[in-house]
Design a protein around this motif. Structure first.
Motif, PDB file in Angstrom:
ATOM      1  N   THR A 275       0.823  -1.218   0.000  1.00  0.00           N
ATOM      2  CA  THR A 275       0.000   0.000   0.000  1.00  0.00           C
ATOM      3  C   THR A 275       0.857   1.269   0.000  1.00  0.00           C
ATOM      4  OG1 THR A 275      -1.869  -1.159   1.017  1.00  0.00           O
ATOM      5  CG2 THR A 275      -1.842   1.236   1.194  1.00  0.00           C
ATOM      6  N   PRO A 276       1.907   1.388   0.837  1.00  0.00           N
ATOM      7  CA  PRO A 276       2.821   2.518   0.634  1.00  0.00           C
ATOM      8  C   PRO A 276       3.476   2.512  -0.743  1.00  0.00           C
ATOM      9  CG  PRO A 276       3.140   1.578   2.812  1.00  0.00           C
ATOM     10  CD  PRO A 276       2.218   0.646   2.073  1.00  0.00           C
ATOM     11  N   GLY A 277       3.773   1.315  -1.278  1.00  0.00           N
ATOM     12  CA  GLY A 277       4.308   1.240  -2.637  1.00  0.00           C
ATOM     13  C   GLY A 277       3.318   1.776  -3.646  1.00  0.00           C
ATOM     14  N   LEU A 278       2.056   1.418  -3.476  1.00  0.00           N
ATOM     15  CA  LEU A 278       1.007   1.935  -4.354  1.00  0.00           C
ATOM     16  C   LEU A 278       0.887   3.451  -4.228  1.00  0.00           C
ATOM     17  CD1 LEU A 278      -1.417   1.163  -6.271  1.00  0.00           C
ATOM     18  CD2 LEU A 278      -2.840   1.268  -4.205  1.00  0.00           C
ATOM     19  N   ALA A 279       1.032   3.959  -3.000  1.00  0.00           N
ATOM     20  CA  ALA A 279       0.972   5.404  -2.787  1.00  0.00           C
ATOM     21  C   ALA A 279       2.047   6.119  -3.606  1.00  0.00           C
ATOM     22  CB  ALA A 279       1.130   5.716  -1.301  1.00  0.00           C
ATOM     23  N   LEU A 280       3.271   5.572  -3.618  1.00  0.00           N
ATOM     24  CA  LEU A 280       4.335   6.165  -4.425  1.00  0.00           C
ATOM     25  C   LEU A 280       4.050   6.013  -5.917  1.00  0.00           C
ATOM     26  CD1 LEU A 280       7.475   4.955  -2.436  1.00  0.00           C
ATOM     27  CD2 LEU A 280       6.556   7.281  -2.543  1.00  0.00           C
ATOM     28  N   PHE A 281       3.565   4.849  -6.310  1.00  0.00           N
ATOM     29  CA  PHE A 281       3.238   4.586  -7.712  1.00  0.00           C
ATOM     30  C   PHE A 281       2.193   5.586  -8.202  1.00  0.00           C
ATOM     31  CE2 PHE A 281       0.816   1.982 -10.890  1.00  0.00           C
ATOM     32  CZ  PHE A 281       1.841   1.782 -11.802  1.00  0.00           C
TER      33      PHE A 281
ATOM     34  N   GLU B  19      -6.092  18.791 -21.898  1.00  0.00           N
ATOM     35  CA  GLU B  19      -4.773  19.095 -21.349  1.00  0.00           C
ATOM     36  C   GLU B  19      -3.969  17.816 -21.176  1.00  0.00           C
ATOM     37  OE1 GLU B  19      -5.191  21.098 -17.671  1.00  0.00           O
ATOM     38  OE2 GLU B  19      -6.702  22.518 -18.410  1.00  0.00           O
ATOM     39  N   ALA B  20      -2.663  17.931 -21.355  1.00  0.00           N
ATOM     40  CA  ALA B  20      -1.780  16.801 -21.075  1.00  0.00           C
ATOM     41  C   ALA B  20      -1.637  16.672 -19.563  1.00  0.00           C
ATOM     42  CB  ALA B  20      -0.422  17.021 -21.720  1.00  0.00           C
ATOM     43  N   MET B  21      -1.983  15.521 -19.029  1.00  0.00           N
ATOM     44  CA  MET B  21      -1.897  15.290 -17.585  1.00  0.00           C
ATOM     45  C   MET B  21      -0.856  14.204 -17.334  1.00  0.00           C
ATOM     46  SD  MET B  21      -5.936  15.502 -16.580  1.00  0.00           S
ATOM     47  CE  MET B  21      -6.940  16.910 -17.107  1.00  0.00           C
ATOM     48  N   ARG B  22       0.402  14.572 -17.560  1.00  0.00           N
ATOM     49  CA  ARG B  22       1.489  13.605 -17.514  1.00  0.00           C
ATOM     50  C   ARG B  22       1.934  13.334 -16.074  1.00  0.00           C
ATOM     51  NH1 ARG B  22       3.002  17.180 -21.721  1.00  0.00           N
ATOM     52  NH2 ARG B  22       2.819  16.230 -23.798  1.00  0.00           N
ATOM     53  N   PRO B  23       2.506  12.161 -15.832  1.00  0.00           N
ATOM     54  CA  PRO B  23       3.086  11.889 -14.513  1.00  0.00           C
ATOM     55  C   PRO B  23       4.158  12.921 -14.196  1.00  0.00           C
ATOM     56  CG  PRO B  23       2.950   9.879 -15.815  1.00  0.00           C
ATOM     57  CD  PRO B  23       2.625  11.003 -16.742  1.00  0.00           C
ATOM     58  N   HIS B  24       4.178  13.399 -12.955  1.00  0.00           N
ATOM     59  CA  HIS B  24       5.127  14.453 -12.616  1.00  0.00           C
ATOM     60  C   HIS B  24       6.468  13.899 -12.165  1.00  0.00           C
ATOM     61  CE1 HIS B  24       4.639  13.625  -8.327  1.00  0.00           C
ATOM     62  NE2 HIS B  24       5.631  14.462  -8.111  1.00  0.00           N
ATOM     63  N   ASN B  25       6.527  12.598 -11.758  1.00  0.00           N
ATOM     64  CA  ASN B  25       7.771  12.063 -11.199  1.00  0.00           C
ATOM     65  C   ASN B  25       7.886  10.587 -11.561  1.00  0.00           C
ATOM     66  OD1 ASN B  25       9.870  11.122  -9.532  1.00  0.00           O
ATOM     67  ND2 ASN B  25       9.468  12.712  -8.009  1.00  0.00           N
ATOM     68  N   LEU B  26       8.495  10.311 -12.674  1.00  0.00           N
ATOM     69  CA  LEU B  26       8.607   8.920 -13.134  1.00  0.00           C
ATOM     70  C   LEU B  26       9.546   8.073 -12.266  1.00  0.00           C
ATOM     71  CD1 LEU B  26       8.462   9.493 -16.973  1.00  0.00           C
ATOM     72  CD2 LEU B  26       6.798   8.269 -15.573  1.00  0.00           C
ATOM     73  N   PRO B  27      10.635   8.629 -11.704  1.00  0.00           N
ATOM     74  CA  PRO B  27      11.409   7.811 -10.755  1.00  0.00           C
ATOM     75  C   PRO B  27      10.560   7.334  -9.570  1.00  0.00           C
ATOM     76  CG  PRO B  27      12.724   9.661 -11.487  1.00  0.00           C
ATOM     77  CD  PRO B  27      11.353   9.890 -12.036  1.00  0.00           C
TER      78      PRO B  27
ATOM     79  N   VAL C 109       7.359   6.733  -9.703  1.00  0.00           N
ATOM     80  CA  VAL C 109       6.506   5.676 -10.256  1.00  0.00           C
ATOM     81  C   VAL C 109       7.264   4.353 -10.302  1.00  0.00           C
ATOM     82  CG1 VAL C 109       5.283   4.880 -12.321  1.00  0.00           C
ATOM     83  CG2 VAL C 109       5.109   7.274 -11.614  1.00  0.00           C
ATOM     84  N   MET C 110       8.507   4.389 -10.768  1.00  0.00           N
ATOM     85  CA  MET C 110       9.307   3.169 -10.847  1.00  0.00           C
ATOM     86  C   MET C 110       9.601   2.595  -9.465  1.00  0.00           C
ATOM     87  SD  MET C 110       9.766   2.452 -14.050  1.00  0.00           S
ATOM     88  CE  MET C 110      11.250   1.503 -14.334  1.00  0.00           C
ATOM     89  N   LEU C 111       9.887   3.466  -8.493  1.00  0.00           N
ATOM     90  CA  LEU C 111      10.116   3.005  -7.131  1.00  0.00           C
ATOM     91  C   LEU C 111       8.858   2.341  -6.574  1.00  0.00           C
ATOM     92  CD1 LEU C 111      11.749   2.780  -4.528  1.00  0.00           C
ATOM     93  CD2 LEU C 111      11.057   5.132  -3.974  1.00  0.00           C
ATOM     94  N   GLY C 112       7.706   2.966  -6.804  1.00  0.00           N
ATOM     95  CA  GLY C 112       6.454   2.387  -6.342  1.00  0.00           C
ATOM     96  C   GLY C 112       6.175   1.047  -6.986  1.00  0.00           C
TER      97      GLY C 112
ATOM     98  N   PRO D 112       9.835   2.899 -26.190  1.00  0.00           N
ATOM     99  CA  PRO D 112       9.537   2.179 -24.951  1.00  0.00           C
ATOM    100  C   PRO D 112       9.759   3.119 -23.763  1.00  0.00           C
ATOM    101  CG  PRO D 112      11.702   1.558 -25.751  1.00  0.00           C
ATOM    102  CD  PRO D 112      11.135   2.515 -26.771  1.00  0.00           C
ATOM    103  N   THR D 113       8.794   3.235 -22.866  1.00  0.00           N
ATOM    104  CA  THR D 113       8.866   4.228 -21.804  1.00  0.00           C
ATOM    105  C   THR D 113       8.998   3.593 -20.426  1.00  0.00           C
ATOM    106  OG1 THR D 113       6.463   4.309 -21.437  1.00  0.00           O
ATOM    107  CG2 THR D 113       7.368   5.729 -23.186  1.00  0.00           C
ATOM    108  N   THR D 114       9.476   4.388 -19.470  1.00  0.00           N
ATOM    109  CA  THR D 114       9.552   3.917 -18.089  1.00  0.00           C
ATOM    110  C   THR D 114       8.153   3.698 -17.518  1.00  0.00           C
ATOM    111  OG1 THR D 114       9.737   6.225 -17.364  1.00  0.00           O
ATOM    112  CG2 THR D 114      11.774   4.966 -17.598  1.00  0.00           C
ATOM    113  N   LEU D 115       7.216   4.584 -17.851  1.00  0.00           N
ATOM    114  CA  LEU D 115       5.843   4.390 -17.391  1.00  0.00           C
ATOM    115  C   LEU D 115       5.266   3.106 -17.959  1.00  0.00           C
ATOM    116  CD1 LEU D 115       3.374   5.444 -15.854  1.00  0.00           C
ATOM    117  CD2 LEU D 115       2.733   6.723 -17.918  1.00  0.00           C
ATOM    118  N   GLY D 116       5.595   2.802 -19.203  1.00  0.00           N
ATOM    119  CA  GLY D 116       5.130   1.562 -19.812  1.00  0.00           C
ATOM    120  C   GLY D 116       5.724   0.340 -19.144  1.00  0.00           C
ATOM    121  N   ALA D 117       7.014   0.416 -18.785  1.00  0.00           N
ATOM    122  CA  ALA D 117       7.648  -0.711 -18.102  1.00  0.00           C
ATOM    123  C   ALA D 117       6.993  -0.974 -16.754  1.00  0.00           C
ATOM    124  CB  ALA D 117       9.140  -0.435 -17.919  1.00  0.00           C
ATOM    125  N   ALA D 118       6.763   0.096 -15.994  1.00  0.00           N
ATOM    126  CA  ALA D 118       6.125  -0.055 -14.684  1.00  0.00           C
ATOM    127  C   ALA D 118       4.706  -0.585 -14.830  1.00  0.00           C
ATOM    128  CB  ALA D 118       6.121   1.293 -13.956  1.00  0.00           C
TER     129      ALA D 118
END
Length: 436
Positions: free
Chosen positions: A27-33, A197-205, A207-210, A262-268
């Motif tokens: 659940t904390p992992g999901l919070a970061l994700f 509007e583009a609503m992109r992830p603000h912090n992909l690192p 996301v990967m950590l999560g 291929p993107t980091t968001l796609g990998a996660a």
């Protein structure tokens, strides 16, 4: 001669203690994700929705949820009784199988917690935090708890009457969260600027950590569901790893072919899709089946996340596209790939089992999805007409972090804290204008 009292197995207990901690960490992992996937103005609100779910669901579970889900059946396979309300009668010497009952109850609690937290991703950026505090306990009792009884509880109709298979939560966790998320985002309506509007992830690192923490915790989720330190746990562990890998590769393949990148968001997202799909099937399929389940989910879910733009439902963080679709894939593929050496009897279509098991899986999917969607929609509507479910336009535009929690995730001078910076060393382009 009197029967000897049941005793917990120390090895099984040690493994389930570790697995329970792993699942809680999800659940904390999901919070970061989720937190990394939203915009900077609502990061803390997203984290809070997950963390507060831990507290809310725990209280409800201890008060009545565990008893209703895992107590003796009280209504024809639909719900358990209240014999263990407040954890009554469950002392340290009480045993469930080969583990202490209190540990089993805590392990199952962690599943209920993350299921509630998953729903929050569908309504990110626009739900009232106060309304979420009301929604979670009501939803846990009316949606999650009954489905958990159907699938895992003694006398549950899906488990004992229908005969559908679900090893670790494709129905009560993945499909329930996805269908509930769809219902709730329909009640709320789309975010301001959706499809404009583009609503992109603000912090992909982040996301990967999560995603990494989720993957780590998923071993407790799936292998822990064997409820023992045994060969079935080992098989579920390996199947979980394999499906996460092929899910990741499948999503990246689609991105490369479709988008050229291929993107980091796609990998996660691909790894999570594979893990979602293997959740119900990790204790029913062979390693080959697990590889196929993960690859199928990673490929299909990479397309499913775009359906919201065509069908005009704003599932903010793709709970529907990953968890509902991935859960359906994993649950149905049991009907194709189940093997007797894993299930102890049932076999899938590709292993000579015929259409019977596939039909049972399909019935379970349809009923659980319909129930979760319908009841969640009703709860959401009731909260909306009584106290309001959606944040105000001003709160949504400014950001929920500042307007609801009076905090910001990043120091941009919003609250005026920090040492002043000399204007002589800051270019006009670097200056930040404090917000009101």
């Amino acid at each position: 001669m009197p029967l000897a009292a049941a005793h917990a197995d120390t090895g099984d207990t040690a493994w389930l203690l570790a697995a329970t901690a792993l699942v809680l960490l999800m659940t904390p992992g999901l919070a970061l994700f989720y937190g990394g996937m939203v915009r900077t103005k609502s990061v803390l609100n997203m984290l809070m929705m997950s963390f507060v779910s831990i507290a809310l669901v725990t209280v409800v579970w201890l008060a009545a949820g565990y008893s209703l889900a895992f107590g003796e059946d009280a209504a024809g396979g639909l719900i358990g009784g209240l014999g263990h309300a407040g954890m009554a009668g469950l002392g340290p010497d009480s045993v469930q199988g080969t583990v202490p009952t209190l540990l089993f109850a805590t392990f199952q609690l962690t599943f209920a917690i993350i299921t509630a937290a998953l729903v929050s991703g569908a309504v990110a950026d626009r739900a009232k935090f106060g309304a979420w505090l009301v929604f979670v306990p009501v939803w846990a009792l009316l949606v999650y708890v009954p489905v958990a009884h159907w699938v895992w509880g003694p006398g549950g109709w899906i488990l004992e009457r229908l005969g559908a298979l679900d090893f670790a939560g494709g129905l009560p966790v993945e499909i329930v969260s996805g269908a509930s998320g769809l219902a709730l985002c329909l009640v709320l309506g789309p975010r301001m600027g959706f499809k404009k509007e583009a609503m992109r992830p603000h912090n992909l690192p982040m996301v990967m950590l999560g995603a990494g923490l989720l993957w780590f915790g998923w071993f407790g989720f799936n292998a822990g569901s064997a409820l023992g330190a045994n060969g079935l746990a080992a098989a579920a562990f390996l199947n979980t790893l394999a499906a996460g890998c092929t899910g990741l590769l499948g999503w990246l393949f689609v991105e490369q072919k479709r988008d050229g990148h291929p993107t980091t968001l796609g990998a996660a997202s691909g790894a999570v899709a594979g893990l979602v799909a293997i959740t119900p099937s990790c204790g029913s399929v062979s390693l080959l089946g697990a590889l196929v389940v993960g690859l199928t989910a990673g490929t299909v879910c990479s397309y499913a996340v775009s359906w919201k733009f065509k069908l005009n439902y704003d599932d903010s963080l793709d709970v529907v596209g990953v968890h509902l679709v991935g859960g359906v894939i994993g649950t149905l593929l049991i009907g194709f790939f189940a093997v007797e050496e894993m299930t102890g009897g049932a076999e899938g279509l590709l292993y000579g089992g015929g259409l019977g098991q596939l039909g049972r899986q399909l019935v379970a999917v349809v009923v659980v999805a319909a129930y979760a969607f319908g009841v969640t929609y009703g709860i959401g509507k009731l909260i909306d007409v009584t106290m309001g479910l959606r944040a105000s336009e001003e709160q949504e535009q400014t950001g929920l972090d500042l307007t609801v929690h009076a905090e910001t995730a990043y120091d941009h001078g919003v609250l005026g804290h920090g040492a002043p910076v000399s204007s002589s060393v800051v270019s006009p382009a670097q200056k930040v204008t404090p917000q009101a």
